[in-house]
Design a protein around this motif. Structure first.
Motif, PDB file in Angstrom:
ATOM      1  N   ALA A   1       0.830  -1.205   0.000  1.00  0.00           N
ATOM      2  CA  ALA A   1       0.000   0.000   0.000  1.00  0.00           C
ATOM      3  C   ALA A   1       0.864   1.255   0.000  1.00  0.00           C
ATOM      4  O   ALA A   1       0.542   2.252  -0.671  1.00  0.00           O
ATOM      5  CB  ALA A   1      -0.923  -0.002   1.208  1.00  0.00           C
ATOM      6  N   THR A   2       1.972   1.230   0.720  1.00  0.00           N
ATOM      7  CA  THR A   2       2.869   2.380   0.759  1.00  0.00           C
ATOM      8  C   THR A   2       3.482   2.639  -0.613  1.00  0.00           C
ATOM      9  O   THR A   2       3.532   3.786  -1.082  1.00  0.00           O
ATOM     10  CB  THR A   2       3.983   2.151   1.799  1.00  0.00           C
ATOM     11  N   ARG A   3       3.926   1.586  -1.270  1.00  0.00           N
ATOM     12  CA  ARG A   3       4.487   1.721  -2.617  1.00  0.00           C
ATOM     13  C   ARG A   3       3.443   2.213  -3.609  1.00  0.00           C
ATOM     14  O   ARG A   3       3.706   3.075  -4.443  1.00  0.00           O
ATOM     15  CB  ARG A   3       5.048   0.386  -3.103  1.00  0.00           C
ATOM     16  N   LEU A   4       2.220   1.650  -3.495  1.00  0.00           N
ATOM     17  CA  LEU A   4       1.172   2.018  -4.442  1.00  0.00           C
ATOM     18  C   LEU A   4       0.763   3.476  -4.262  1.00  0.00           C
ATOM     19  O   LEU A   4       0.542   4.194  -5.252  1.00  0.00           O
ATOM     20  CB  LEU A   4      -0.044   1.106  -4.263  1.00  0.00           C
TER      21      LEU A   4
ATOM     22  N   HIS B   1      -5.437  -9.305  -8.920  1.00  0.00           N
ATOM     23  CA  HIS B   1      -4.991  -9.150 -10.313  1.00  0.00           C
ATOM     24  C   HIS B   1      -4.314  -7.796 -10.514  1.00  0.00           C
ATOM     25  O   HIS B   1      -3.274  -7.700 -11.180  1.00  0.00           O
ATOM     26  CB  HIS B   1      -6.181  -9.286 -11.254  1.00  0.00           C
ATOM     27  N   PHE B   2      -4.894  -6.769  -9.931  1.00  0.00           N
ATOM     28  CA  PHE B   2      -4.311  -5.425 -10.037  1.00  0.00           C
ATOM     29  C   PHE B   2      -2.901  -5.405  -9.456  1.00  0.00           C
ATOM     30  O   PHE B   2      -1.959  -4.898 -10.092  1.00  0.00           O
ATOM     31  CB  PHE B   2      -5.204  -4.423  -9.301  1.00  0.00           C
TER      32      PHE B   2
ATOM     33  N   ARG C   1       0.254  -4.607 -11.741  1.00  0.00           N
ATOM     34  CA  ARG C   1       0.854  -3.284 -11.553  1.00  0.00           C
ATOM     35  C   ARG C   1       2.105  -3.319 -10.680  1.00  0.00           C
ATOM     36  O   ARG C   1       3.059  -2.574 -10.910  1.00  0.00           O
ATOM     37  CB  ARG C   1      -0.167  -2.333 -10.930  1.00  0.00           C
ATOM     38  N   MET C   2       2.101  -4.170  -9.646  1.00  0.00           N
ATOM     39  CA  MET C   2       3.134  -4.099  -8.615  1.00  0.00           C
ATOM     40  C   MET C   2       4.025  -5.338  -8.534  1.00  0.00           C
ATOM     41  O   MET C   2       4.975  -5.352  -7.746  1.00  0.00           O
ATOM     42  CB  MET C   2       2.479  -3.891  -7.243  1.00  0.00           C
ATOM     43  N   ALA C   3       3.707  -6.375  -9.319  1.00  0.00           N
ATOM     44  CA  ALA C   3       4.413  -7.659  -9.207  1.00  0.00           C
ATOM     45  C   ALA C   3       4.331  -8.193  -7.776  1.00  0.00           C
ATOM     46  O   ALA C   3       5.283  -8.769  -7.242  1.00  0.00           O
ATOM     47  CB  ALA C   3       5.865  -7.539  -9.663  1.00  0.00           C
TER      48      ALA C   3
END
Length: 303
Positions: A26-29, A127-128, A132-134
């Protein structure tokens, strides 16, 4: 007030993948979204998904987000009034019509959402994040523990299975487990299918479904929740001494509640009240042992 079902899942890291951390992800996103807001939108063949981080969480606090199912140009809603023409519903450039659900991931491996008819399911979140984030995370529904105990008693004695599926692109990886029921010839051109297999009302009472069909039905109950929109299982329950029926989708671990409307967006519940209701239900199910019983039942079934 808006009526919602608070529904719960088990979240876990995907096997053979790095451990999933809701807080770190969540922090990265959130950082990616600040740098490029379009990063928060994932467009697929049939569905468009977006994630809005509300709270990153921590080692002892939950991660909270809004999961949105967005409608693209081909799915844009229209408006109409009696006696008038049908027109496109005005939406500002760069905006989307959206269906919203509030999701909480607790550090103990439980996730919850406020479910309604058009709410996107956590599989879309998985899936997202994968795309998006691997980041790899799986969500498994939690069922009423008593139902799971009944299902386990029925093993070896299933009489019929009725199953219906939808196959949006975010969950196509789950579809393989259903090939026992649906021939590959249908392919992705058939986005919705429904079939019932069984011994028939007039068949011998001591005849049951063959092992591959039973295994597929039980596996669908555990793993295909994102594509299954109907799953009704009938089988002999030795505790009752007769054949009984379980409608799996009605046996999800849930709490029915009424939530206050968001003052600015009356079509959705107020976010803080929704998260508070999820926390209250999570605390109750933790304290009374319901989560523990549901998780143990699933572990027994997997073994």
């Amino acid at each position: 007030m808006l009526t919602r079902s608070l529904v719960f899942y088990r979240w876990s890291s995907e096997p053979l993948r790095p451990p999933f951390s809701p807080t770190e992800t969540a922090t990265r996103l959130r950082a990616e979204g600040i740098h490029d807001p379009e990063f928060l939108v994932l467009t697929g063949n049939e569905v468009t998904t977006a994630v809005n981080i509300i709270q990153e969480g921590g080692s002892s606090s939950p991660t909270r987000l809004q999961l949105l199912a967005l409608r693209g140009d081909d799915q844009h809603p229209t408006q109409w009034q009696p006696g008038g023409p049908i027109n496109t519903l005005p939406v500002l450039d760069g905006h989307y019509p959206a269906d919203v659900t509030h999701v909480t991931l607790w550090p103990d491996g439980i996730a919850g959402q406020d479910l309604h008819k058009n709410a996107p399911r956590p599989g879309r979140l998985g899936h997202f994040l994968r795309t998006r984030m691997a980041e790899y995370v799986r969500f498994e529904p939690l069922y009423n523990p008593d139902m799971f105990e009944k299902l386990l008693r029925m093993r070896g004695g299933l009489r019929s299975v009725e199953i219906g599926i939808s196959r949006p692109d975010y969950s196509v990886e789950d579809a393989g487990i259903l090939e026992t029921f649906f021939p590959q010839a249908f392919g992705p051109s058939a986005p919705s299918l429904r079939v019932k297999v069984g011994m028939g009302k007039h068949g011998a009472r001591n005849k049951y479904l063959e092992q591959p069909l039973e295994d597929a039905a039980l596996h669908a109950a555990e793993n295909a929740h994102e594509i299954v929109d109907a799953l009704i299982i009938s089988g002999y329950d030795p505790a009752l001494g007769k054949v009984d029926t379980i409608n799996m989708l009605k046996q999800r671990l849930r709490v029915e509640t009424d939530l206050p409307r968001d003052p600015g967006v009356p079509a959705i519940p107020e976010a803080s009240a929704t998260y508070a209701a999820l926390d209250a239900a999570h605390d109750k199910f933790t304290t009374d042992g319901t989560f523990g019983r549901a998780l143990r039942a699933q572990v027994i079934d997997e073994g």
